[in-house]
Design an enzyme around this catalytic site. Structure first.
Site, PDB file in Angstrom:
ATOM      1  N   HIS A  20       0.842  -1.202   0.000  1.00  0.00           N
ATOM      2  CA  HIS A  20       0.000   0.000   0.000  1.00  0.00           C
ATOM      3  C   HIS A  20       0.876   1.251   0.000  1.00  0.00           C
ATOM      4  O   HIS A  20       0.617   2.215  -0.731  1.00  0.00           O
ATOM      5  CB  HIS A  20      -0.886   0.053   1.250  1.00  0.00           C
ATOM      6  CG  HIS A  20      -1.936  -0.995   1.333  1.00  0.00           C
ATOM      7  ND1 HIS A  20      -2.120  -1.756   2.462  1.00  0.00           N
ATOM      8  CD2 HIS A  20      -2.883  -1.397   0.454  1.00  0.00           C
ATOM      9  CE1 HIS A  20      -3.127  -2.585   2.281  1.00  0.00           C
ATOM     10  NE2 HIS A  20      -3.606  -2.391   1.063  1.00  0.00           N
ATOM     11  N   LYS A  44     -15.195  -7.819   5.833  1.00  0.00           N
ATOM     12  CA  LYS A  44     -13.837  -8.364   5.891  1.00  0.00           C
ATOM     13  C   LYS A  44     -13.402  -8.708   7.314  1.00  0.00           C
ATOM     14  O   LYS A  44     -12.262  -9.090   7.526  1.00  0.00           O
ATOM     15  CB  LYS A  44     -12.842  -7.374   5.266  1.00  0.00           C
ATOM     16  CG  LYS A  44     -12.938  -7.283   3.755  1.00  0.00           C
ATOM     17  CD  LYS A  44     -11.780  -6.518   3.190  1.00  0.00           C
ATOM     18  CE  LYS A  44     -11.789  -6.537   1.670  1.00  0.00           C
ATOM     19  NZ  LYS A  44     -10.620  -5.864   1.104  1.00  0.00           N
ATOM     20  N   ARG A  98      -1.764  -6.324  -8.096  1.00  0.00           N
ATOM     21  CA  ARG A  98      -0.704  -7.281  -7.786  1.00  0.00           C
ATOM     22  C   ARG A  98      -0.664  -8.422  -8.785  1.00  0.00           C
ATOM     23  O   ARG A  98       0.391  -8.907  -9.136  1.00  0.00           O
ATOM     24  CB  ARG A  98      -0.909  -7.869  -6.387  1.00  0.00           C
ATOM     25  CG  ARG A  98      -0.732  -6.873  -5.277  1.00  0.00           C
ATOM     26  CD  ARG A  98      -1.113  -7.488  -3.972  1.00  0.00           C
ATOM     27  NE  ARG A  98      -2.521  -7.873  -4.045  1.00  0.00           N
ATOM     28  CZ  ARG A  98      -3.260  -8.274  -3.046  1.00  0.00           C
ATOM     29  NH1 ARG A  98      -2.738  -8.386  -1.862  1.00  0.00           N
ATOM     30  NH2 ARG A  98      -4.522  -8.580  -3.198  1.00  0.00           N
ATOM     31  N   SER A 136      -2.992  -7.829   3.052  1.00  0.00           N
ATOM     32  CA  SER A 136      -3.320  -7.637   4.471  1.00  0.00           C
ATOM     33  C   SER A 136      -3.819  -8.927   5.106  1.00  0.00           C
ATOM     34  O   SER A 136      -3.445  -9.273   6.235  1.00  0.00           O
ATOM     35  CB  SER A 136      -4.370  -6.539   4.626  1.00  0.00           C
ATOM     36  OG  SER A 136      -3.857  -5.297   4.213  1.00  0.00           O
TER      37      SER A 136
END
Length: 174
Positions: A20, A44, A98, A136
């Site tokens: 990030h 999440k 990514r 994450s």
């Protein structure tokens, strides 16, 4: 009409990773003002509260923005991304990619967002190869099983993640 380029980099940032930070650092070169939008996203199951995530993002990124001479703000949001983008005056949405799976998801989102407001462009920045595997979700999993995460997140964030997962039941108990 303002000619100021206002970028919005949205995410959950639970926690903010070095990937990030790489995207933010590179995004700062593209805009006159950068808003980092920290989303609630309860689906999440975040490890950190919204306020904690905002504070971590602010601490990890403000020095870069000041060094770049770019106006900078970290703002929490709980609304449709395009409505938030309009509210903060964004002209560009910055997204990091990514892998191919990221592209497929982002491609769909960009198409929907364009239908909502075609005047806001989405700009994709490819993750630096050394950060392409960092997510994450994986950082939290590695920490939960006692692995070292210092290569994936800033030092203060690593300490916060390790402290928080220590408060959770061990993986074998859950």
């Amino acid at each position: 009409m303002s000619t100021k380029r206002v970028g919005l980099y949205p995410g959950t940032f639970d926690p903010i990773t070095n990937g990030h930070i790489d995207i933010i650092k590179r995004g700062l070169r593209l805009v006159d003002r950068l808003v980092i939008g920290v989303a609630t996203n309860p689906s999440k199951n975040p490890l950190f509260t919204l306020e904690e995530r905002v504070a971590m993002v602010e601490e990890a990124t403000r020095p870069m923005a000041e060094a770049a001479g770019v106006e900078f703000e970290v703002v929490q949001f709980d609304e449709l991304l395009m409505h938030f983008a309009e509210r903060v005056g964004a002209t560009i949405i910055i997204r990091g990619l990514r892998a191919v799976a990221d592209f497929e998801y982002e491609f769909q989102m960009t198409g929907m967002n364009y239908q909502i407001n075609p005047s806001i462009e989405t700009v994709f920045l490819m993750a630096d190869p050394k950060y392409q595997t960092i997510a994450s979700r994986l950082v939290k999993e590695v920490a939960r099983y006692g692995g070292k995460i210092s290569a994936f997140v800033p030092g203060d964030v690593a300490k916060a993640v390790v402290a928080r997962v220590a408060e959770l039941p061990s993986p074998s108990e859950s």
